[in-house]
Design a protein around this motif. Structure first.
Motif, PDB file in Angstrom:
ATOM      1  N   TYR A 180      -4.782  -3.182  -4.040  1.00  0.00           N
ATOM      2  CA  TYR A 180      -4.289  -4.116  -3.024  1.00  0.00           C
ATOM      3  C   TYR A 180      -5.239  -5.303  -2.878  1.00  0.00           C
ATOM      4  CZ  TYR A 180      -3.414  -6.163   1.524  1.00  0.00           C
ATOM      5  OH  TYR A 180      -3.195  -7.053   2.526  1.00  0.00           O
ATOM      6  N   LYS A 207       0.807  -1.213   0.000  1.00  0.00           N
ATOM      7  CA  LYS A 207       0.000   0.000   0.000  1.00  0.00           C
ATOM      8  C   LYS A 207       0.843   1.268   0.000  1.00  0.00           C
ATOM      9  CE  LYS A 207      -4.100  -1.884   2.253  1.00  0.00           C
ATOM     10  NZ  LYS A 207      -4.974  -1.779   3.419  1.00  0.00           N
ATOM     11  N   LYS A 208       2.146   1.135   0.301  1.00  0.00           N
ATOM     12  CA  LYS A 208       3.030   2.298   0.333  1.00  0.00           C
ATOM     13  C   LYS A 208       3.568   2.650  -1.056  1.00  0.00           C
ATOM     14  CE  LYS A 208       4.399   1.503   5.086  1.00  0.00           C
ATOM     15  NZ  LYS A 208       5.485   1.119   5.992  1.00  0.00           N
ATOM     16  N   VAL A 209       3.342   1.782  -2.031  1.00  0.00           N
ATOM     17  CA  VAL A 209       3.813   2.042  -3.389  1.00  0.00           C
ATOM     18  C   VAL A 209       2.906   3.092  -4.025  1.00  0.00           C
ATOM     19  CG1 VAL A 209       4.180   1.038  -5.679  1.00  0.00           C
ATOM     20  CG2 VAL A 209       4.726  -0.285  -3.627  1.00  0.00           C
ATOM     21  N   LYS A 210       3.544   4.121  -4.597  1.00  0.00           N
ATOM     22  CA  LYS A 210       2.785   5.206  -5.214  1.00  0.00           C
ATOM     23  C   LYS A 210       1.890   4.663  -6.327  1.00  0.00           C
ATOM     24  CE  LYS A 210       3.214   9.656  -7.409  1.00  0.00           C
ATOM     25  NZ  LYS A 210       4.066  10.672  -7.963  1.00  0.00           N
ATOM     26  N   GLY A 211       0.643   5.042  -6.315  1.00  0.00           N
ATOM     27  CA  GLY A 211      -0.301   4.633  -7.350  1.00  0.00           C
ATOM     28  C   GLY A 211      -1.085   3.372  -7.021  1.00  0.00           C
ATOM     29  N   GLY A 243      -3.578   1.721  -4.505  1.00  0.00           N
ATOM     30  CA  GLY A 243      -4.486   2.024  -3.408  1.00  0.00           C
ATOM     31  C   GLY A 243      -5.161   0.778  -2.878  1.00  0.00           C
TER      32      GLY A 243
END
Length: 177
Positions: free
Chosen positions: A12, A2-6, A8
């Motif tokens: 996930y 969830k911390k990866v940009k783009g 959400g």
């Protein structure tokens, strides 16, 4: 994830069941059990999975019978990759990379993914080749699923090789058995 940009919550939820983390401290991370079902899966750990009454257990855990059955199958075989159960394709020993391919080569491959525009086929060179829908049949088809299903082993002819972009074009047309 969830911390990866783009990425959400929606992405996930769609992807989480496909990921495997063999070194995770949580054994469920190496199964196809979706994180949303971890609570249910943890309640099953002490059960003899071969003797569970699915109907009764699904009511007790307030989960559908099919979902419960899927969770049980995953708990029986953590880390299992369903592709391991597919028949092995016999590949040509001299074709090991895209550099070994020539236009016109006829090879066997496994259908790995079907899209609305064709299918991707593993021909044993580390890069899946594309059979565009226009190259799947001599007759007009609207949907590649009319011709192939995932995991089918098919014969294909190499019609295009783009080494720079690592793309392989394949055809299923006019291949003599």
């Amino acid at each position: 994830m969830k911390k990866v940009k783009g990425l959400g919550d929606k992405t996930y939820k769609m992807a989480a069941g496909f990921l495997r983390f063999p070194d995770s401290p949580n054994f469920l991370d190496n199964t196809a059990v979706h994180p949303e079902s971890y609570k249910i899966a943890k309640k099953l750990v002490d059960f003899n999975l071969d003797e569970i009454n699915l109907e009764k257990c699904s009511q007790e855990l307030e989960v559908g019978v099919l979902t419960l059955k899927d969770i049980i199958e995953e708990l029986k075989k953590p880390g299992r990759d369903p592709r391991d159960e597919l028949p092995e394709v016999v590949t040509k020993s001299e074709v090991l990379s895209i550099g070994d391919l020539n236009e016109g080569d006829i090879l066997e491959g496994t259908v790995r993914n079907i899209t609305e525009f064709g299918c991707f086929v593993d021909i044993g060179v580390g890069i899946d080749g594309l059979v565009h829908i226009s190259n799947m049949s001599d007759k007009f088809i609207k949907d590649p699923n009319e011709i192939v299903t995932n995991s089918d082993i098919i014969k294909v002819r190499v019609i295009e090789i783009d080494k720079k972009r690592e793309r392989i074009g394949l055809s299923m047309k006019n291949i003599k058995e």
